[in-house]
Design a protein around this motif. Structure first.
Motif, PDB file in Angstrom:
ATOM      1  N   ARG A   1      28.170 -49.253 113.185  1.00 38.51           N
ATOM      2  CA  ARG A   1      29.405 -49.477 113.891  1.00 38.51           C
ATOM      3  C   ARG A   1      30.014 -50.923 113.378  1.00 38.51           C
ATOM      4  O   ARG A   1      29.269 -51.746 113.042  1.00 38.51           O
ATOM      5  CB  ARG A   1      29.325 -49.703 115.422  1.00 38.51           C
ATOM      6  CG  ARG A   1      28.809 -48.460 116.133  1.00 38.51           C
ATOM      7  CD  ARG A   1      28.846 -48.532 117.558  1.00 38.51           C
ATOM      8  NE  ARG A   1      28.273 -47.507 118.087  1.00 38.51           N
ATOM      9  CZ  ARG A   1      29.096 -46.281 118.346  1.00 38.51           C
ATOM     10  NH1 ARG A   1      30.433 -46.185 117.888  1.00 38.51           N
ATOM     11  NH2 ARG A   1      28.774 -45.014 118.866  1.00 38.51           N
TER      12      ARG A   1
ATOM     13  N   HIS B   1      23.899 -49.572 114.281  1.00 35.13           N
ATOM     14  CA  HIS B   1      24.334 -48.281 114.448  1.00 35.13           C
ATOM     15  C   HIS B   1      25.432 -47.760 113.562  1.00 35.13           C
ATOM     16  O   HIS B   1      26.220 -46.968 113.814  1.00 35.13           O
ATOM     17  CB  HIS B   1      24.675 -47.941 115.848  1.00 35.13           C
ATOM     18  CG  HIS B   1      23.478 -48.710 116.853  1.00 35.13           C
ATOM     19  ND1 HIS B   1      22.415 -47.853 117.018  1.00 35.13           N
ATOM     20  CD2 HIS B   1      23.466 -49.806 117.511  1.00 35.13           C
ATOM     21  CE1 HIS B   1      21.459 -48.505 117.980  1.00 35.13           C
ATOM     22  NE2 HIS B   1      22.234 -49.781 118.024  1.00 35.13           N
TER      23      HIS B   1
ATOM     24  N   ASP C   1      36.465 -43.383 112.606  1.00 31.58           N
ATOM     25  CA  ASP C   1      35.156 -43.109 112.202  1.00 31.58           C
ATOM     26  C   ASP C   1      35.057 -42.659 110.836  1.00 31.58           C
ATOM     27  O   ASP C   1      36.048 -42.278 110.389  1.00 31.58           O
ATOM     28  CB  ASP C   1      34.469 -42.070 113.024  1.00 31.58           C
ATOM     29  CG  ASP C   1      34.163 -42.605 114.546  1.00 31.58           C
ATOM     30  OD1 ASP C   1      34.103 -44.075 114.715  1.00 31.58           O
ATOM     31  OD2 ASP C   1      33.782 -41.870 115.352  1.00 31.58           O
TER      32      ASP C   1
ATOM     33  N   ALA D   1      28.396 -53.170 108.487  1.00 28.46           N
ATOM     34  CA  ALA D   1      28.335 -52.332 110.003  1.00 28.46           C
ATOM     35  C   ALA D   1      27.014 -52.915 110.581  1.00 28.46           C
ATOM     36  O   ALA D   1      25.983 -53.203 110.105  1.00 28.46           O
ATOM     37  CB  ALA D   1      28.345 -51.031 109.689  1.00 28.46           C
TER      38      ALA D   1
ATOM     39  N   GLU E   1      40.841 -46.429 116.729  1.00 30.00           N
ATOM     40  CA  GLU E   1      39.440 -46.081 116.174  1.00 30.00           C
ATOM     41  C   GLU E   1      39.363 -45.318 114.903  1.00 30.00           C
ATOM     42  O   GLU E   1      40.484 -44.294 114.818  1.00 30.00           O
ATOM     43  CB  GLU E   1      39.039 -45.305 117.457  1.00 30.00           C
ATOM     44  CG  GLU E   1      38.279 -46.234 118.504  1.00 30.00           C
ATOM     45  CD  GLU E   1      37.578 -45.401 119.623  1.00 30.00           C
ATOM     46  OE1 GLU E   1      36.463 -45.588 119.927  1.00 30.00           O
ATOM     47  OE2 GLU E   1      38.378 -44.480 120.297  1.00 30.00           O
TER      48      GLU E   1
ATOM     49  N   ARG F   1      29.350 -43.159 109.175  1.00 31.72           N
ATOM     50  CA  ARG F   1      28.153 -42.035 109.153  1.00 31.72           C
ATOM     51  C   ARG F   1      28.068 -41.287 107.990  1.00 31.72           C
ATOM     52  O   ARG F   1      29.150 -41.280 106.967  1.00 31.72           O
ATOM     53  CB  ARG F   1      28.317 -41.083 110.345  1.00 31.72           C
ATOM     54  CG  ARG F   1      28.286 -41.738 111.824  1.00 31.72           C
ATOM     55  CD  ARG F   1      28.521 -40.481 112.810  1.00 31.72           C
ATOM     56  NE  ARG F   1      29.690 -39.798 112.703  1.00 31.72           N
ATOM     57  CZ  ARG F   1      30.824 -40.155 113.332  1.00 31.72           C
ATOM     58  NH1 ARG F   1      30.863 -41.129 114.322  1.00 31.72           N
ATOM     59  NH2 ARG F   1      31.894 -39.338 113.420  1.00 31.72           N
TER      60      ARG F   1
ATOM     61  N   TRP G   1      33.653 -53.572 114.086  1.00 32.34           N
ATOM     62  CA  TRP G   1      34.881 -53.787 114.939  1.00 32.34           C
ATOM     63  C   TRP G   1      35.275 -55.022 114.512  1.00 32.34           C
ATOM     64  O   TRP G   1      34.611 -55.992 114.014  1.00 32.34           O
ATOM     65  CB  TRP G   1      34.641 -53.685 116.169  1.00 32.34           C
ATOM     66  CG  TRP G   1      33.531 -54.793 116.853  1.00 32.34           C
ATOM     67  CD1 TRP G   1      33.855 -55.992 117.599  1.00 32.34           C
ATOM     68  CD2 TRP G   1      32.135 -54.704 116.818  1.00 32.34           C
ATOM     69  NE1 TRP G   1      32.677 -56.634 117.818  1.00 32.34           N
ATOM     70  CE2 TRP G   1      31.401 -55.745 117.384  1.00 32.34           C
ATOM     71  CE3 TRP G   1      31.156 -53.960 116.289  1.00 32.34           C
ATOM     72  CZ2 TRP G   1      30.110 -55.986 117.376  1.00 32.34           C
ATOM     73  CZ3 TRP G   1      29.795 -53.947 116.375  1.00 32.34           C
ATOM     74  CH2 TRP G   1      29.386 -55.157 116.894  1.00 32.34           C
TER      75      TRP G   1
ATOM     76  N   PRO H   1      24.170 -42.436 111.453  1.00 35.28           N
ATOM     77  CA  PRO H   1      24.721 -43.664 111.126  1.00 35.28           C
ATOM     78  C   PRO H   1      24.212 -44.473 110.025  1.00 35.28           C
ATOM     79  O   PRO H   1      22.975 -44.323 109.556  1.00 35.28           O
ATOM     80  CB  PRO H   1      24.519 -44.567 112.587  1.00 35.28           C
ATOM     81  CG  PRO H   1      23.862 -43.581 113.598  1.00 35.28           C
ATOM     82  CD  PRO H   1      23.275 -42.325 112.526  1.00 35.28           C
TER      83      PRO H   1
ATOM     84  N   ALA I   1      38.065 -50.440 115.296  1.00 35.64           N
ATOM     85  CA  ALA I   1      36.847 -50.232 115.102  1.00 35.64           C
ATOM     86  C   ALA I   1      36.364 -48.875 114.850  1.00 35.64           C
ATOM     87  O   ALA I   1      37.274 -47.851 114.933  1.00 35.64           O
ATOM     88  CB  ALA I   1      36.392 -50.534 116.818  1.00 35.64           C
ATOM     89  N   GLY I   2      34.901 -48.592 114.647  1.00 32.22           N
ATOM     90  CA  GLY I   2      34.589 -47.157 114.270  1.00 32.22           C
ATOM     91  C   GLY I   2      33.107 -47.332 113.862  1.00 32.22           C
ATOM     92  O   GLY I   2      32.461 -48.311 114.060  1.00 32.22           O
ATOM     93  N   GLN I   3      32.910 -46.102 113.451  1.00 34.02           N
ATOM     94  CA  GLN I   3      31.307 -46.219 112.917  1.00 34.02           C
ATOM     95  C   GLN I   3      31.218 -45.307 111.673  1.00 34.02           C
ATOM     96  O   GLN I   3      31.951 -44.452 111.328  1.00 34.02           O
ATOM     97  CB  GLN I   3      30.512 -45.045 114.070  1.00 34.02           C
ATOM     98  CG  GLN I   3      29.175 -45.105 113.800  1.00 34.02           C
ATOM     99  CD  GLN I   3      28.386 -44.257 114.747  1.00 34.02           C
ATOM    100  OE1 GLN I   3      28.888 -43.041 115.039  1.00 34.02           O
ATOM    101  NE2 GLN I   3      27.331 -44.215 114.837  1.00 34.02           N
TER     102      GLN I   3
END
Ligand code: BEZ
Ligand code: FE
Length: 300
Positions: free
Chosen positions: A190, A188, A290, A185, A288, A143, A192, A149, A139-141
């Motif tokens: 994100r 936001h 990002d 994504a 994780e 940006r 996962w 984001p 999982a991550g985001q």
């Protein structure tokens, strides 16, 4: 008779002037980039030959080796790319072409196993169709540079299973498109998904490149990793890996792909609410990662 455009070489070929004589023959190359490439290539190649002074047998062997590399290439095997990989040239070309600003996530080599398109999958899907390996959440985001984001960013993921093989290496063993997925994504930025912890594995070493590694006392292994291509509108696409902390070969990747900034731990999370969110039993393993993409205009 002289070839159109070239001047007669009065002294003929000489060892001392070999590079200059050959360079003359490229003097009228119309494409300036091709001329620059051929000039530098001839200069370096002649310097190399003068440095090592190969015997005729050695030169024949070298040509035989490259011929074998070519014969080993087909739709599913690219031995020339592998050669470029183990010589560190793929990593160097990647570094030269992705001098992203320091805040952006580092890139690394693509590798040869992105040969099939990843299937689109829903966030939270399990990409491990053979369940070969330790289950874990990835999982991550995504940006932008300034922390904003990036909703809808595309995250393409592929990896080896817990035994260290890609689906395309075991078409009779693994389900098609095992451990591959293309995700969008959420609002936001994100993403996962459920997967298994990848295992370290050897690059294909049953060909001339494998023999070269063996003859030079090198091993063919890569540390455990998940491949990622991340893309978002207005941003430079990123091709990278996440490396598993503690994996063997992090310090001696056969293809020089490791960057310290890309190593992440597999953590054990004991949190029923998060387990519920990821639809896994508690406790669970998590990697994780990002991802920060560079806006096109800010690319170095
Ligand atoms: C890979 O990570 O998939 C890979 C990269 C370079 C050579 C062989 C495999
Ligand atoms: Fe790989």
């Amino acid at each position: 008779m002289t070839t159109a455009g070239s001047a007669p070489r009065r002294g003929g070929f000489s060892e001392d002037g070999s590079a200059e004589i050959v360079l003359e023959s490229f003097a009228h190359t119309p494409d300036p980039r091709l001329k620059r490439l051929m000039t530098s290539f001839v200069e370096h190649l002649h310097a190399f030959v003068k440095d090592v002074e190969p015997t005729e047998e050695e030169w024949e062997q070298a040509i035989g080796f490259l011929t074998e590399v070519g014969h080993m290439c087909d739709a599913t095997r690219q031995e020339f790319v592998l050669l470029s990989d183990v010589l560190g040239v793929s990593a160097l070309v990647d570094a030269i072409n992705h001098r992203n600003p320091a805040a952006a996530t580092d890139s690394t080599v693509l590798g040869p196993f992105h040969m099939v398109e990843s299937p689109r999958r829903e966030l939270g899907s399990d990409i491990s169709l053979d369940h070969n390996g330790e289950p874990c959440v990835f999982a991550g985001q995504v940006r932008s540079f300034d922390g904003t984001p990036l909703p809808g960013a595309r995250v393409d993921v592929w990896q080896a299973n817990g035994a260290g093989f890609y689906d395309v290496q075991q078409p009779d063993v693994q389900p098609e498109r095992n451990l591959r997925g293309l995700f969008a994504a959420d609002d936001h930025g994100r993403f996962w998904l459920r997967t298994v912890v990848p295992r370290h594995y050897p690059i294909p070493d049953d060909g001339p490149v494998g023999r070269l590694l063996d003859a030079t006392g090198r091993h063919p292994n890569r540390p455990a990793h998940i491949h990622v291509i991340a893309e978002a509108d207005g941003h430079t696409p990123l091709t990278t890996h996440v490396f598993v902390e503690g994996s063997p070969y992090l310090d001696s990747d056969a293809v020089f792909g490791v960057k310290r900034s890309l190593i992440r731990p597999v953590t054990v999370i004991d949190d029923p609410l998060r387990a519920d969110h990821y639809d896994v039993s508690n406790p669970f393993k998590l990697i994780e990662f990002d991802i920060v993409l560079a806006p096109v205009t800010e690319r170095a």
